[in-house]
Design a protein around this motif. Sequence first.
Motif, PDB file in Angstrom:
ATOM      1  N   ASN A 114       0.810  -1.223   0.000  1.00  0.00           N
ATOM      2  CA  ASN A 114       0.000   0.000   0.000  1.00  0.00           C
ATOM      3  C   ASN A 114       0.840   1.269   0.000  1.00  0.00           C
ATOM      4  O   ASN A 114       0.415   2.300  -0.524  1.00  0.00           O
ATOM      5  N   ILE A 115       2.025   1.212   0.598  1.00  0.00           N
ATOM      6  CA  ILE A 115       2.878   2.406   0.638  1.00  0.00           C
ATOM      7  C   ILE A 115       3.935   2.392  -0.457  1.00  0.00           C
ATOM      8  O   ILE A 115       4.751   3.309  -0.550  1.00  0.00           O
ATOM      9  N   SER A 116       3.923   1.340  -1.274  1.00  0.00           N
ATOM     10  CA  SER A 116       4.908   1.237  -2.348  1.00  0.00           C
ATOM     11  C   SER A 116       4.696   2.355  -3.360  1.00  0.00           C
ATOM     12  O   SER A 116       3.567   2.708  -3.709  1.00  0.00           O
ATOM     13  N   THR A 117       5.808   2.897  -3.837  1.00  0.00           N
ATOM     14  CA  THR A 117       5.733   3.979  -4.822  1.00  0.00           C
ATOM     15  C   THR A 117       5.719   3.449  -6.245  1.00  0.00           C
ATOM     16  O   THR A 117       5.458   4.177  -7.186  1.00  0.00           O
ATOM     17  N   ASP A 118       6.015   2.137  -6.402  1.00  0.00           N
ATOM     18  CA  ASP A 118       6.059   1.539  -7.740  1.00  0.00           C
ATOM     19  C   ASP A 118       5.035   0.417  -7.831  1.00  0.00           C
ATOM     20  O   ASP A 118       5.293  -0.717  -7.468  1.00  0.00           O
ATOM     21  N   LYS A 119       3.824   0.757  -8.305  1.00  0.00           N
ATOM     22  CA  LYS A 119       2.776  -0.230  -8.490  1.00  0.00           C
ATOM     23  C   LYS A 119       2.402  -0.357  -9.965  1.00  0.00           C
ATOM     24  O   LYS A 119       1.360  -0.876 -10.312  1.00  0.00           O
ATOM     25  N   SER A 120       3.297   0.130 -10.806  1.00  0.00           N
ATOM     26  CA  SER A 120       2.954   0.210 -12.223  1.00  0.00           C
ATOM     27  C   SER A 120       3.128  -1.100 -12.973  1.00  0.00           C
ATOM     28  O   SER A 120       2.564  -1.299 -14.032  1.00  0.00           O
ATOM     29  N   SER A 121       3.950  -2.011 -12.435  1.00  0.00           N
ATOM     30  CA  SER A 121       4.237  -3.238 -13.176  1.00  0.00           C
ATOM     31  C   SER A 121       3.037  -4.168 -13.193  1.00  0.00           C
ATOM     32  O   SER A 121       2.404  -4.408 -12.177  1.00  0.00           O
ATOM     33  N   LEU A 122       2.729  -4.684 -14.386  1.00  0.00           N
ATOM     34  CA  LEU A 122       1.654  -5.657 -14.529  1.00  0.00           C
ATOM     35  C   LEU A 122       2.209  -7.065 -14.687  1.00  0.00           C
ATOM     36  O   LEU A 122       1.445  -8.019 -14.802  1.00  0.00           O
ATOM     37  N   ASN A 123       3.524  -7.198 -14.703  1.00  0.00           N
ATOM     38  CA  ASN A 123       4.137  -8.483 -15.006  1.00  0.00           C
ATOM     39  C   ASN A 123       4.431  -9.333 -13.777  1.00  0.00           C
ATOM     40  O   ASN A 123       4.544 -10.546 -13.883  1.00  0.00           O
ATOM     41  N   TYR A 124       4.577  -8.724 -12.624  1.00  0.00           N
ATOM     42  CA  TYR A 124       4.971  -9.489 -11.451  1.00  0.00           C
ATOM     43  C   TYR A 124       4.560  -8.777 -10.160  1.00  0.00           C
ATOM     44  O   TYR A 124       4.279  -7.591 -10.139  1.00  0.00           O
ATOM     45  N   PHE A 125       4.515  -9.585  -9.086  1.00  0.00           N
ATOM     46  CA  PHE A 125       4.337  -9.053  -7.735  1.00  0.00           C
ATOM     47  C   PHE A 125       5.667  -9.175  -7.008  1.00  0.00           C
ATOM     48  O   PHE A 125       6.471 -10.053  -7.306  1.00  0.00           O
ATOM     49  N   ILE A 126       5.902  -8.294  -6.033  1.00  0.00           N
ATOM     50  CA  ILE A 126       7.061  -8.425  -5.159  1.00  0.00           C
ATOM     51  C   ILE A 126       6.615  -9.217  -3.933  1.00  0.00           C
ATOM     52  O   ILE A 126       5.891  -8.720  -3.079  1.00  0.00           O
ATOM     53  N   GLY A 127       7.041 -10.473  -3.855  1.00  0.00           N
ATOM     54  CA  GLY A 127       6.556 -11.360  -2.806  1.00  0.00           C
ATOM     55  C   GLY A 127       5.203 -11.931  -3.193  1.00  0.00           C
ATOM     56  O   GLY A 127       4.437 -11.300  -3.928  1.00  0.00           O
ATOM     57  N   ILE A 128       4.902 -13.111  -2.716  1.00  0.00           N
ATOM     58  CA  ILE A 128       3.643 -13.736  -3.088  1.00  0.00           C
ATOM     59  C   ILE A 128       2.481 -12.979  -2.456  1.00  0.00           C
ATOM     60  O   ILE A 128       2.516 -12.635  -1.281  1.00  0.00           O
ATOM     61  N   PRO A 129       1.442 -12.645  -3.220  1.00  0.00           N
ATOM     62  CA  PRO A 129       0.294 -11.912  -2.662  1.00  0.00           C
ATOM     63  C   PRO A 129      -0.419 -12.750  -1.605  1.00  0.00           C
ATOM     64  O   PRO A 129      -0.463 -13.977  -1.681  1.00  0.00           O
ATOM     65  N   ILE A 130      -0.983 -12.089  -0.610  1.00  0.00           N
ATOM     66  CA  ILE A 130      -1.692 -12.789   0.456  1.00  0.00           C
ATOM     67  C   ILE A 130      -2.886 -13.556  -0.106  1.00  0.00           C
ATOM     68  O   ILE A 130      -3.266 -14.601   0.424  1.00  0.00           O
ATOM     69  N   THR A 131      -3.472 -13.051  -1.198  1.00  0.00           N
ATOM     70  CA  THR A 131      -4.596 -13.748  -1.830  1.00  0.00           C
ATOM     71  C   THR A 131      -4.177 -15.145  -2.283  1.00  0.00           C
ATOM     72  O   THR A 131      -4.866 -16.132  -2.006  1.00  0.00           O
ATOM     73  N   ALA A 132      -3.055 -15.230  -2.976  1.00  0.00           N
ATOM     74  CA  ALA A 132      -2.565 -16.523  -3.454  1.00  0.00           C
ATOM     75  C   ALA A 132      -2.152 -17.418  -2.296  1.00  0.00           C
ATOM     76  O   ALA A 132      -2.436 -18.622  -2.294  1.00  0.00           O
TER      77      ALA A 132
END
Length: 230
Positions: A114-132
């Motif tokens: 939520n505080i990340s300044t770089d959310k523009s990438s559509l290709n990958y997540f940084i760390g596995i999302p809690i949803t997955a």
Amino acid sequence: MSKLTKMIPNMFTLGNLYCGFLSIGFAASGQFNNAAILILIGMMLDSMDGRLARMLNADSKLGKELDSLADIVTFGVAPSFLVYYTYFFQFGVIGFAVAGLFPLFGAYRLARFNISTDKSSLNYFIGIPITAAGGILAILTLLGDIIPNIVTTVIFTSLCFLMVSRIRIPSLKEVPLPKYGTIVTLFLGTLLFVIYKGTYEQFPYLIYIATPLYIAYLAYRFVVKKKNKQ
């Protein structure tokens, strides 16, 4: 755009949150398959609310806050209760404490995103999302009869650390909405049919279909990227 239209994504988010609440209740009452399936239904709703918000141009701060709250309940707290009641309960207070680590790591991951300044990438997540991560625990519960408890413990621990890691996880955000929406609708419809008929023992076979499809997608993405670099 009407206020009702803008509220549509939030309705899906609230539905996701309610699935988390119901999952906790079912887990506490010993209905573990129901609890796991509700987490997976929450995944479907979570995958749709963001896309609807972008499609309807209805992004809002309220929606983002609701989404984070829903994620921590449905994919953090609910899966940890599920794992506790199906396996960790035999370790008493220690098992309860260990199960509680999962939503803590998940909450940290959400806050960092939520505080990340770089959310523009559509290709990958940084760390596995809690949803997955929460969905994986739900699937492990459904396959509990054929997966040893030690495997569940190892995967549980790994997911905790993977959520807060800096490893890049491939994303499905670039899948075209019509095709993706069709897949979501069919999968959600199947889940509801399974719940209605009570044929929970048949549900895990759906995973054998979904997993190869996801692996095939990752392989396709890898080949396309390699060709583009050449």
